[in-house]
Motif scaffolding. Structure first.
Motif, PDB file in Angstrom:
ATOM      1  N   TYR A 165       0.650  -1.153  -0.063  1.00 29.72           N
ATOM      2  CA  TYR A 165       0.083   0.061   0.030  1.00 29.72           C
ATOM      3  C   TYR A 165       0.774   1.353   0.226  1.00 29.72           C
ATOM      4  O   TYR A 165       0.491   2.175  -0.652  1.00 29.72           O
ATOM      5  CB  TYR A 165      -0.917   0.014   1.189  1.00 29.72           C
ATOM      6  N   PHE A 166       1.936   1.208   0.761  1.00 28.10           N
ATOM      7  CA  PHE A 166       2.586   2.295   0.943  1.00 28.10           C
ATOM      8  C   PHE A 166       4.170   2.024   0.428  1.00 28.10           C
ATOM      9  O   PHE A 166       4.942   1.402   1.456  1.00 28.10           O
ATOM     10  CB  PHE A 166       2.854   2.943   2.138  1.00 28.10           C
ATOM     11  N   ARG A 167       4.846   2.461  -0.646  1.00 26.12           N
ATOM     12  CA  ARG A 167       6.015   2.045  -0.950  1.00 26.12           C
ATOM     13  C   ARG A 167       7.060   2.871  -0.137  1.00 26.12           C
ATOM     14  O   ARG A 167       8.258   2.484   0.003  1.00 26.12           O
ATOM     15  CB  ARG A 167       6.564   2.255  -2.255  1.00 26.12           C
ATOM     16  N   ASP A 168       6.437   3.974   0.415  1.00 25.32           N
ATOM     17  CA  ASP A 168       7.444   4.471   1.432  1.00 25.32           C
ATOM     18  C   ASP A 168       8.138   3.568   2.657  1.00 25.32           C
ATOM     19  O   ASP A 168       9.218   3.639   3.258  1.00 25.32           O
ATOM     20  CB  ASP A 168       6.745   5.577   2.343  1.00 25.32           C
ATOM     21  N   VAL A 257      -0.448  -4.155  -6.661  1.00 24.36           N
ATOM     22  CA  VAL A 257       1.138  -4.328  -7.046  1.00 24.36           C
ATOM     23  C   VAL A 257       1.726  -3.973  -8.529  1.00 24.36           C
ATOM     24  O   VAL A 257       0.527  -3.680  -9.506  1.00 24.36           O
ATOM     25  CB  VAL A 257       1.476  -5.740  -7.144  1.00 24.36           C
TER      26      VAL A 257
ATOM     27  N   ARG B  21      -1.728   7.527  -8.872  1.00 22.99           N
ATOM     28  CA  ARG B  21      -1.568   6.417  -7.658  1.00 22.99           C
ATOM     29  C   ARG B  21      -1.288   6.957  -6.595  1.00 22.99           C
ATOM     30  O   ARG B  21      -0.286   7.868  -6.443  1.00 22.99           O
ATOM     31  CB  ARG B  21      -0.444   5.402  -8.489  1.00 22.99           C
ATOM     32  N   ASP B  23       0.652   6.002  -3.715  1.00 22.10           N
ATOM     33  CA  ASP B  23       1.709   5.115  -3.204  1.00 22.10           C
ATOM     34  C   ASP B  23       2.428   5.245  -2.108  1.00 22.10           C
ATOM     35  O   ASP B  23       2.887   4.584  -1.533  1.00 22.10           O
ATOM     36  CB  ASP B  23       2.414   4.692  -4.462  1.00 22.10           C
ATOM     37  N   SER B  24       2.219   6.585  -1.686  1.00 20.89           N
ATOM     38  CA  SER B  24       3.185   7.096  -0.472  1.00 20.89           C
ATOM     39  C   SER B  24       2.288   7.595   0.352  1.00 20.89           C
ATOM     40  O   SER B  24       1.150   7.905   0.548  1.00 20.89           O
ATOM     41  CB  SER B  24       4.205   7.905  -0.969  1.00 20.89           C
ATOM     42  N   LEU B  25       2.901   7.165   1.754  1.00 19.73           N
ATOM     43  CA  LEU B  25       2.105   7.624   3.012  1.00 19.73           C
ATOM     44  C   LEU B  25       1.880   9.242   2.892  1.00 19.73           C
ATOM     45  O   LEU B  25       0.542   9.642   3.216  1.00 19.73           O
ATOM     46  CB  LEU B  25       2.812   7.246   3.974  1.00 19.73           C
TER      47      LEU B  25
END
Lengths: 257, 243
Positions: A165-168, A257, B21, B23-25
Motif C-alpha cells: 500500500y505504501f512504498r515508503d 502491485v 496512484r 503509493d506513498s504515505l
C-alpha cells in the motif's frame, strides 16, 4: 480445513521458492554458499577489532557475545527486509496465476533461515577457537531459533502488506532497522547504557531472543522461565497479528502491485 | 454431479483506477485530509452470468478492453470478483501467460520444477513427467541453459509443455497460440484438440474469429463489461463482426 489442504498442495512450491532463493543468492560467486559462513565471521572480526577493547571488562568472551547476537539480528533483518519486498517483487506472478500469497513472504523468511543455519557453523567455529564452554545446554539452541523464526514471519507478513500500500515503507524500514539494531545489545553490554535506554531495550523483543540464545550458546545456562514466556508471547503475538493483517488484505494485493 | 464446468453468476469486477496512484504515505495523508481519495471507479465487468458445460469448447469474444481477460482471471482465481461468484468444478490449467513464474536466472530444468510447483504439482509427479515435457518442447540441448539465454519462442514452448503436462478438467487459453513457429503452433493445436476430445473443457479468449471458429462450439460476447449474447459460435461471431 481447506486452508490446510491448500497448504499441503503448495508445499512443493514453498520448497521450490526457497531452493531458488538460495541458488540465486550465490550464483556465480566463486565461494558460493561458503559466504553464508564467511560473512558473519568477517563482520565479527571487524567489529571485534573495533569494540572489544572498549568492553573488555564487561564481556568475557567478546567474539562469541558479538557473533551470537549478530547472527540472530542479521537473520531478522534479512528475513523481514526480503519478505517486505516479496509481494511487490512477485507482482508479475500474482497477476498471472493463482498461488497462495503467503508463500512469497514466508519463503523469503525460510530461505534466510537456511542462511542462518550456515552462520551457526561460523558461531560454532568461533566457540571452539575461543575455547568457550560447551555443555549439553547447547543442544537447546533450536528453541530461540524457533522463537525468532515465528517472530520474523509475523513481522514479515505485516511489512509485506504495508509495502504494497505504501512504498515508503521500504525506505522507512531501513532506518527503523538500524535504530532497532543499535537498541539491541549486540556489541555492548546492557550495563553500559543509561537507564532511560535500558527501559527501551527491555521493551524490545529482539533483546529477549538474543538473550535466550546467548544464555544457551555463551553462558551455558538454561534460560529462565520468565524470559522464555516473554519470547513466546512476542512470537505468538507477532505471527497471529501478521496472519490476521495478511489475510484481511491479500485479495487486494493484485490491484495494487 | 453437475454438468457445468464453470458457473459464473452475477459477477461484477470493480477496479479503482487510481489515476494518480496513491503509493506513498505522505500523499495518502494529504489526500485523506483533503477528503479527496481520487479514485475513479471502473467496472470491468457488470453483472455477468453464464454457464459452461463440461466438455464444451467455449470462446469469450470481445474487443480490446471489453473485460475478457478480467473474466478469465476471475475464473482462474487470480482476481476475486467484487460481487457475485464463480463456481468451478475440476482442475484448471491456465495458459494465461506462458511461463508466468519462470525465473530467468535459472536453467530450463530448474524452471520446470519451479513452474510445475507454481501450478500446484508435486516434485515426484514432475519427475515422472519430466522426459515428456522435454521431448514435447524439443529443448533437449538446452536443459541446463539459463532461461535468460532462450529466445521468446523457446520460453513459450517450455511454458506450454509444462502447463499441458496433465489432462486438466478445464483448460483456459488467452491468445497464446500466436507464439512459436508454425510447426509448434500446429503441435499446440493438436494437443488442445486431443484434450478436448478426451473431455477437457476449453475456454478460449480471442479476438481472432478465424481461430475461434476453428476450435469452439459455443461463445459469449462481451462488450464494455456487459454480456451481449451467448450461444452457438456462428451466431455470436456474426453479431460480433456486424456489431
Amino acid at each position: 480445513m481447506r486452508f490446510f489442504k491448500n497448504f499441503w498442495k503448495y508445499k512443493g512450491l514453498l520448497t521450490q521458492f526457497i531452493i531458488r532463493d538460495i541458488k540465486i543468492k550465490y550464483r556465480r560467486s566463486v565461494l558460493g554458499y561458503l559466504w553464508s559462513l564467511l560473512n558473519p565471521l568477517l563482520m565479527m572480526i571487524v567489529l571485534t577489532a573495533v569494540f572489544s577493547s572498549m568492553f573488555k571488562f564487561d564481556i568475557p568472551n567478546f567474539p562469541v557475545y558479538l557473533l551470537s547476537g549478530q547472527v540472530i539480528f542479521n537473520f531478522f533483518a534479512e528475513a523481514t527486509t526480503l519478505s517486505m519486498n516479496s509481494i511487490i517483487g512477485g507482482g508479475a506472478l500474482l497477476r498471472k496465476v493463482y498461488i497462495p500469497k503467503y508463500i512469497f513472504p514466508v519463503s523469503k523468511v525460510l530461505s534466510s533461515f537456511i542462511t542462518l543455519l550456515f552462520s551457526l557453523l561460523a558461531l560454532l567455529i568461533v566457540i571452539i577457537v575461543t575455547k568457550g564452554n560447551i555443555s549439553f545446554v547447547i543442544l537447546l539452541f533450536p528453541l530461540p531459533l524457533i522463537y525468532i523464526l515465528l517472530f520474523s514471519i509475523g513481522v514479515g507478513l505485516i511489512l509485506s502488506v504495508l509495502a504494497v500500500y505504501f512504498r515508503d515503507t521500504l525506505h522507512l524500514y531501513t532506518v527503523l532497522l538500524s535504530a532497532w539494531m543499535y537498541l539491541t545489545p549486540l556489541f555492548y553490554p546492557v550495563s553500559a547504557v543509561p537507564d532511560y535506554v535500558k527501559s527501551i531495550i527491555y521493551s524490545n523483543p529482539m533483546y529477549y531472543f538474543v538473550e535466550v540464545f546467548r544464555d544457551i550458546v555463551l553462558y551455558n545456562q538454561v534460560p529462565d522461565f520468565h524470559t522464555n514466556l516473554l519470547c513466546i508471547i512476542f512470537s505468538a503475538g507477532s505471527i497471529v497479528l501478521g496472519l490476521f493483517v495478511f489475510y484481511k488484505n491479500q485479495n487486494n494485493f493484485v490491484l495494487h502491485v | 454431479m453437475t454438468k457445468n464446468a464453470v458457473e459464473v453468476s452475477g459477477v461484477s469486477m470493480r477496479f479503482n483506477l487510481a489515476r494518480e496512484r496513491v503509493d506513498s504515505l505522505k500523499e495518502y495523508m494529504i489526500r485523506a485530509l483533503k477528503k479527496n481519495m481520487n479514485y475513479d471507479e471502473f467496472y470491468a465487468l457488470k453483472d455477468v452470468s453464464f454457464k459452461i458445460q463440461k466438455g464444451d469448447s467455449f470462446a469469450i469474444i470481445g474487443s480490446n478492453g471489453s473485460g475478457k481477460s478480467t473474466l478469465l482471471k476471475i475464473i482462474s482465481g487470480i482476481f476475486k470478483p467484487t460481487t457475485g461468484k464463480v463456481e468451478v468444478n475440476g482442475s484448471i490449467a491456465p495458459l494465461i501467460e506462458l511461463g508466468a513464474g519462470f525465473d530467468m536466472e535459472l536453467t530450463a530444468r530448474e524452471n520446470i520444477f519451479l513452474n510445475g510447483a507454481v501450478l500446484g504439482y508435486s516434485k515426484k509427479f514432475i519427475l515422472e513427467k519430466y522426459d515428456e515435457i522435454i521431448s514435447f518442447s524439443e529443448l533437449h540441448n538446452f536443459v541446463d541453459v539459463p532461461l535468460k539465454n532462450f529466445s521468446s519462442g523457446m520460453v513459450a514452448r517450455l511454458g506450454f509443455s509444462i502447463a499441458t503436462m496433465v489432462q486438466p478438467d478445464i483448460l483456459i487459453v488467452d491468445e497464446i497460440l500466436s507464439v512459436g513457429d508454425y510447426s509448434f503452433q500446429e503441435k499446440c493445436e493438436k494437443r488442445m484438440k486431443e484434450m478436448t476430445d478426451n473431455g477437457t473443457t476449453l475456454i478460449l479468449v480471442s479476438h481472432s474469429i478465424e481461430q475461434v471458429k476453428k476450435v469452439c462450439n459455443n461463445a459469449v460476447l462481451i462488450r464494455e463489461g456487459e454480456l451481449v449474447t451467448i450461444g452457438p459460435i456462428e451466431d455470436v461471431s456474426n453479431l460480433y463482426l456486424n456489431g
